[in-house]
Motif scaffolding. Structure first.
Motif, mmCIF file in Angstrom:
data_model
loop_
_atom_site.group_PDB
_atom_site.id
_atom_site.type_symbol
_atom_site.label_atom_id
_atom_site.label_comp_id
_atom_site.label_asym_id
_atom_site.label_seq_id
_atom_site.Cartn_x
_atom_site.Cartn_y
_atom_site.Cartn_z
ATOM 1 N N PRO A 153 -36.972 103.133 28.401
ATOM 2 C CA PRO A 153 -37.674 103.503 28.650
ATOM 3 C C PRO A 153 -38.888 103.631 27.998
ATOM 4 O O PRO A 153 -38.786 104.177 27.111
ATOM 5 C CB PRO A 153 -38.530 104.867 29.680
ATOM 6 C CG PRO A 153 -36.972 104.703 29.901
ATOM 7 C CD PRO A 153 -35.971 104.406 29.003
ATOM 8 N N LEU A 241 -39.904 108.096 35.167
ATOM 9 C CA LEU A 241 -39.838 107.221 34.381
ATOM 10 C C LEU A 241 -38.901 105.762 35.179
ATOM 11 O O LEU A 241 -37.916 106.264 36.064
ATOM 12 C CB LEU A 241 -39.000 107.950 33.450
ATOM 13 C CG LEU A 241 -39.948 108.349 32.500
ATOM 14 C CD1 LEU A 241 -39.014 109.229 31.686
ATOM 15 C CD2 LEU A 241 -40.079 107.736 31.366
ATOM 16 N N PRO A 242 -38.775 104.477 34.785
ATOM 17 C CA PRO A 242 -38.277 103.916 35.533
ATOM 18 C C PRO A 242 -36.427 103.815 35.114
ATOM 19 O O PRO A 242 -36.064 104.273 33.827
ATOM 20 C CB PRO A 242 -38.667 102.668 34.718
ATOM 21 C CG PRO A 242 -38.828 102.462 32.827
ATOM 22 C CD PRO A 242 -40.037 104.234 33.436
#
Length: 334
Positions: A153, A241-242
């Motif tokens: 990320p 967050l991805p």
């Protein structure tokens, strides 16, 4: 390697013995990989990896012989790898596997180097670090070229500096949670990736294993790795967050025996041990309490699983005895 007259320390024995076992196991896997790819770049990389492992084994055997140190049995390509069996993995798996093994090896070799006092041992591990660093650079570049490198990320670059204020920076259960630090993010991401790869490896082993007890162990390992991936992934998502996106890491439909049951169980046991170590490291650098509690729980679960794996290996007579200190009490009373 540079010659020396001093004896090996217990730590040097430990690192050399472990290196021999690991390289002999890795050579079995790499040998099968190398005969089951048509991609010229990937085949060249796999063959290079095989040559590195063969070179390590040759150097280590020469050192053991010189020291009158019993050469570990380890693993043999003609016993623990079935080269004529069908392809089990995709090219993407090969590259991802080499990427992670290179990262693990660099950390292991660095530890070995830091405790090596003999010049020849220091030189050996220093050379291993240089070789592995170059290998990591090559496989990373190849993954990026193929669009298969999974990046961690990203967050904005900090424009200010300062010190932590308030006890809330440690909280994780009650009240407002602070955002994750880049150190905590890196640990969540790296442990997720390793668990994801471990899950793939154990799935492939389960697919080709013919031993009911080994299959049971793999099934349990997959369940644990899946659960741990969910926990780690959710922590990233909770913090906006991805979630890590898996590359095209694949397993074919082959069910033919590919590796010996002994080798597959050894790798599963090794993955457990590595995960315990990495979780411990993450625990030490993650001050948010919810993260610490999570890592502590995951470690406890893995330790129980590790004991079951060790018991199975002992039962099957697959667990090789490392060098062991003399039993002084026994010697005294003989």
């Amino acid at each position: 390697m540079t010659s020396t007259s001093s004896s090996l320390s217990s730590i040097e024995m430990s690192q050399l013995w472990g290196s021999y076992i690991n390289d002999s196991a890795l050579l079995c896997q790499l040998s099968h990989f190398s005969v089951h790819t048509d991609d010229e770049k990937i085949k060249a990389l796999l063959l290079k990896c095989c040559e590195l492992s063969k070179g390590h084994l040759k150097t280590l055997k020469e050192l053991f012989d010189k020291e009158q140190f019993a050469v570990p049995y380890g693993f043999k390509v003609n016993e623990d790898c079935y080269l004529t069996s069908s392809r089990l993995y995709t090219d993407s798996f090969y590259l991802t596997y080499i990427l992670h093994m290179s990262r693990i090896a660099l950390q292991t070799y660095s530890l070995s180097l830091s405790y090596s006092s003999r010049a020849d041992i220091f030189s050996y591990f220093s050379e291993c670090i240089n070789e592995t660093g170059e290998l990591l650079r090559t496989v990373t570049a190849l993954l990026m070229e193929r669009g298969e490198y999974v990046k961690p990320p990203e967050i904005p670059v900090p424009t200010t500096k300062g010190y932590v204020e308030g006890q809330h920076s440690l909280s994780g259960f009650i009240g407002k949670k602070r955002s994750l630090t880049v150190i905590e993010i890196s640990q969540l991401f790296a442990n997720f990736e390793r668990n994801q790869l471990g899950m793939k490896v154990m799935t492939s082993f389960l697919q080709v294993s013919k031993d009911p007890e080994v299959k049971k162990l793999m099934n349990r390992g997959i369940e644990i790795a899946t659960k741990h991936c969910d926990i780690l992934e959710n922590k990233l998502i909770e913090n906006h967050l991805p979630a890590p996106i898996s590359s095209d890491v694949g397993i074919t439909e082959s069910t033919e025996p590919t590796f010996s049951e002994k080798l597959m169980t050894f790798y599963t046991s090794s993955l457990i041990g590595l995960s315990v170590g990495y979780y411990g490291q993450a625990l030490g650098v993650s001050p948010r309490r919810d993260l610490g509690i999570n890592y502590d729980r995951l470690i406890h679960e893995l330790l129980l699983f590790s004991e079951d794996a060790a018991q199975l290996m002992i039962k099957k007579e697959w667990l090789e005895q490392p060098p062991i200190a003399p039993d002084r009490d026994k010697l005294i009373h003989e």
